[in-house]
Write a protein that holds these residues in place. Structure first.
Motif, mmCIF file in Angstrom:
data_model
loop_
_atom_site.group_PDB
_atom_site.id
_atom_site.type_symbol
_atom_site.label_atom_id
_atom_site.label_comp_id
_atom_site.label_asym_id
_atom_site.label_seq_id
_atom_site.Cartn_x
_atom_site.Cartn_y
_atom_site.Cartn_z
ATOM 1 N N PRO A 195 -11.628 1.837 -5.249
ATOM 2 C CA PRO A 195 -11.644 0.546 -4.564
ATOM 3 C C PRO A 195 -12.532 -0.448 -5.297
ATOM 4 O O PRO A 195 -13.362 -0.060 -6.127
ATOM 5 C CB PRO A 195 -12.246 0.908 -3.199
ATOM 6 N N PHE A 203 3.224 5.959 -5.476
ATOM 7 C CA PHE A 203 3.107 5.979 -6.923
ATOM 8 C C PHE A 203 1.912 6.837 -7.357
ATOM 9 O O PHE A 203 1.998 7.629 -8.282
ATOM 10 C CB PHE A 203 2.937 4.547 -7.427
ATOM 11 N N MET A 262 0.819 -1.205 0.000
ATOM 12 C CA MET A 262 0.000 0.000 0.000
ATOM 13 C C MET A 262 0.844 1.243 0.000
ATOM 14 O O MET A 262 0.533 2.223 -0.647
ATOM 15 C CB MET A 262 -0.923 0.008 1.227
ATOM 16 N N ARG A 274 2.124 1.774 -3.421
ATOM 17 C CA ARG A 274 1.045 2.205 -4.300
ATOM 18 C C ARG A 274 0.652 3.650 -4.019
ATOM 19 O O ARG A 274 0.419 4.438 -4.932
ATOM 20 C CB ARG A 274 -0.148 1.285 -4.073
ATOM 21 N N PRO A 323 -5.947 9.992 -13.745
ATOM 22 C CA PRO A 323 -5.343 8.687 -13.504
ATOM 23 C C PRO A 323 -5.330 8.330 -12.013
ATOM 24 O O PRO A 323 -5.498 7.177 -11.647
ATOM 25 C CB PRO A 323 -3.921 8.855 -14.035
ATOM 26 N N GLN A 353 -6.696 4.883 -10.416
ATOM 27 C CA GLN A 353 -5.797 4.035 -9.667
ATOM 28 C C GLN A 353 -6.344 3.701 -8.290
ATOM 29 O O GLN A 353 -6.239 2.582 -7.816
ATOM 30 C CB GLN A 353 -4.459 4.781 -9.514
ATOM 31 N N ASP A 354 -6.984 4.685 -7.603
ATOM 32 C CA ASP A 354 -7.387 4.514 -6.216
ATOM 33 C C ASP A 354 -8.799 3.970 -6.057
ATOM 34 O O ASP A 354 -9.240 3.759 -4.943
ATOM 35 C CB ASP A 354 -7.287 5.851 -5.474
#
Lengths: 119, 438
Positions: B26, B7, B1, B4, B19, B23-24
């Motif tokens: 859930p 990033f 995590m 991530r 983006p 990406q996040d």
């Protein structure tokens, strides 16, 4: 010129990577939901509605201290839902480990719509 | 995590929010069904000095309270993890037993005092549920202390206000149906500790607790004409609140602030609802007028409205009016007819309990104060006289058995589940649940 091309390359690479993680199939989602469902104990007459979000470890276990409520809910509803997720995770949830990025963060909305009125 | 998150932050800095959102996001799941089953709870109380048999007795009361709700079941794992009140809980070992909540506690008897301590743990969350608590009571008050602990466990897990440490007034009945002896009694909510408050000589009906639990109103036929009496529970002394020999006064009920009493008064063949001031009972006035029989008043918890029973439409139905008697509105109709009576407004304000009479028998049920959402909680029997637990989640009522006409008290959850008889040796009717004790 060379600076612009380098910048462009840096910007595109992550976008391509972001688009890659494959979502879970409906069957995989249903299987996961069914596991949690079997552990969600509904107290009679108590409003159980809650949405909670939590992090997962790569071996399919919820991170115990990562649980948060999304929106508002009764404290008891949050605790009951958290217990359900943790209780059924004893051996880890059977989720595709090669697609960890698709389930490393999970948000579950618990309602009692499927069992009729609860209050 | 961590990798991530770092990033994602970098990507956001370079590319803006789109983006990062992708990406996040859930994995979203919706769960609409659960398991309606009791929660496994383990009780681990230990003797901290001189407790003796009290240890088992207290543990049994707590277990009975929790089991009786239908929401919990006490577990006795085959390989019980080593547990002590002052030891760290082995959550991993307890998880393996399937126990969801663990209660550790101590009982000690010091002189004439009983000391109880407890802690509650959410096994799967791996943390305490609230702080530990200690109760000290006179030895003879150990049952109340046990109820207090059960109340804490119930409230912390369900989020509801508790009700175990409360009392119920009722009419105890004995003798043959033709010469039935009736007297007012009070008991713990679970049927223990029965105390009789009136003699066998007087016919009595409809006991009702005051909001502070210190007074019980009831209707007495001692003078030949039903009159309303006020009874001090502690001193067991009664005082007549109504005395007019030309009028029958009955079905009293305190207002939520305890300052007023609404009751039924029959005079010259007409029954109306009256109110009187507790501090000055000679000051009484009618709030309904007319030839219909208006009776069985019950106040809303904010004291602004009263629900009552009236036959003004031709059959007995429920009406809600303002506390001054204005704006009466019929709220019961019922598919297929039937009459409605004995309304009781929930202390939560969200429901009115009632007795519904049809050709098939009488049942108890609940509806919203506007009459919507009617739900029968029993069917086809001879059930009557519902009264609310102080938390508005449970009802107690009278059930007449079919064979020998002996009334018994039963309780049921507001959802209609967990119907069960109250453990009481005597035949009993007309229950009135008192407030949660301080």
């Amino acid at each position: 010129m060379s600076v612009r091309r380098a910048l462009t390359a840096m910007m595109l690479a992550p976008v391509a990577a972001l688009a890659q993680p494959a979502a879970l199939s409906p069957a995989e989602k249903t299987g996961f939901a069914g596991r949690v469902e079997s552990c969600w104990t509904l107290a009679q007459g108590v409003d159980p509605r809650v949405t909670l979000r939590f992090a997962m470890t790569p071996d399919g276990r919820p991170v115990a201290d990562s649980f948060v409520v999304v929106g508002t809910a009764a404290q008891t509803a949050f605790e009951a839902a958290r217990r359900a997720v943790l209780r059924c995770a004893r051996a880890g949830y059977d989720l595709p480990k090669d697609r960890y990025d698709a389930w490393d963060l999970i948000e579950i909305t618990f309602t009692a719509d499927g069992i009729g009125a609860m209050s | 995590m961590m990798r991530r998150a770092a990033f994602a932050l970098l990507a956001a800095a370079l590319l803006g929010p789109l983006p990062a959102l992708a990406q996040d996001a859930p994995l979203r799941i919706e769960i609409t069904e659960g398991v309606v089953r009791p929660m496994p709870v383990a009780l681990r109380f230990e003797d901290a000095g001189g407790a003796g048999e009290l240890l088992g007795d207290i543990t049994a009361v707590i277990a009975d309270d929790l089991n009786g709700t239908g929401l919990f079941e006490m577990t006795e794992p085959e390989s019980s993890p080593a547990t002590g009140f002052d030891r760290t809980v082995d959550y991993i070992a307890w998880k393996a037993t399937g126990t969801e909540a663990l209660v550790t506690g101590q009982v000690a008897l010091e002189g004439d005092s009983v000391m109880l301590r407890f802690r509650l743990f959410d096994v799967f969350a791996g943390q305490p549920l609230g702080d530990g608590m200690q109760f000290v009571s006179p030895r003879e008050g150990w049952r109340r202390a046990a109820h207090k602990i059960a109340d804490q466990i119930y409230a912390r897990i369900t989020g509801e206000t508790p009700y175990f440490d409360s009392r119920i007034a009722f009419i105890g009945e004995s003798g043959p149906a033709t010469e039935r002896v009736k007297r007012v009694g009070v008991m713990d909510y679970d049927g223990a500790g029965v105390k009789w408050l009136t003699s066998k000589d007087d016919l009595v009906l409809s006991p009702r607790f005051s909001p502070d639990g210190q007074t019980v109103l009831y209707t007495s036929f001692a003078s030949g004409v039903p009159q309303i009496m006020s009874l001090d529970v502690e001193t067991v002394t009664s005082t007549a609140l109504t005395r007019d020999p030309r009028a029958m006064s009955f079905a009293p009920r305190f207002s939520p602030d305890g300052k007023w009493i609404a009751f039924s008064r029959e005079s010259s063949g007409n029954t109306d609802i009256w109110i009187m001031e507790v501090a000055n009972p000679s000051f009484a006035k009618p709030i309904t007028l007319g030839p219909a029989i208006d009776t069985a008043p019950s106040w809303s918890p904010d004291g602004r409205h009263i629900v009552f029973e009236s036959d003004r439409s031709g059959s007995s139905q429920l009406y809600v009016m303002r506390a001054d008697g204005s704006e009466p509105t019929r709220i019961s109709f019922g598919d297929g007819g039937g009459s409605y009576g004995e309304p009781a407004w929930s202390p939560r304000g969200d429901r009115i309990a009632f007795t519904r009479q049809t050709k098939a028998g009488s049942s108890i049920g609940v509806m919203r104060p506007d009459g919507s959402g009617e739900q029968l909680l029993s069917e086809g029997g001879r059930d009557s006289g519902p009264s609310w637990a102080p938390n508005g989640r449970v009802l107690i009522f009278t059930r007449l058995t079919a064979d020998d006409e002996v009334p018994q008290l039963h309780s049921v959850d507001i959802t209609g589940r967990n119907m069960r008889p109250v453990a009481l040796n005597d035949a009993a009717s007309d229950p009135a649940w008192g407030p949660l004790l301080p």
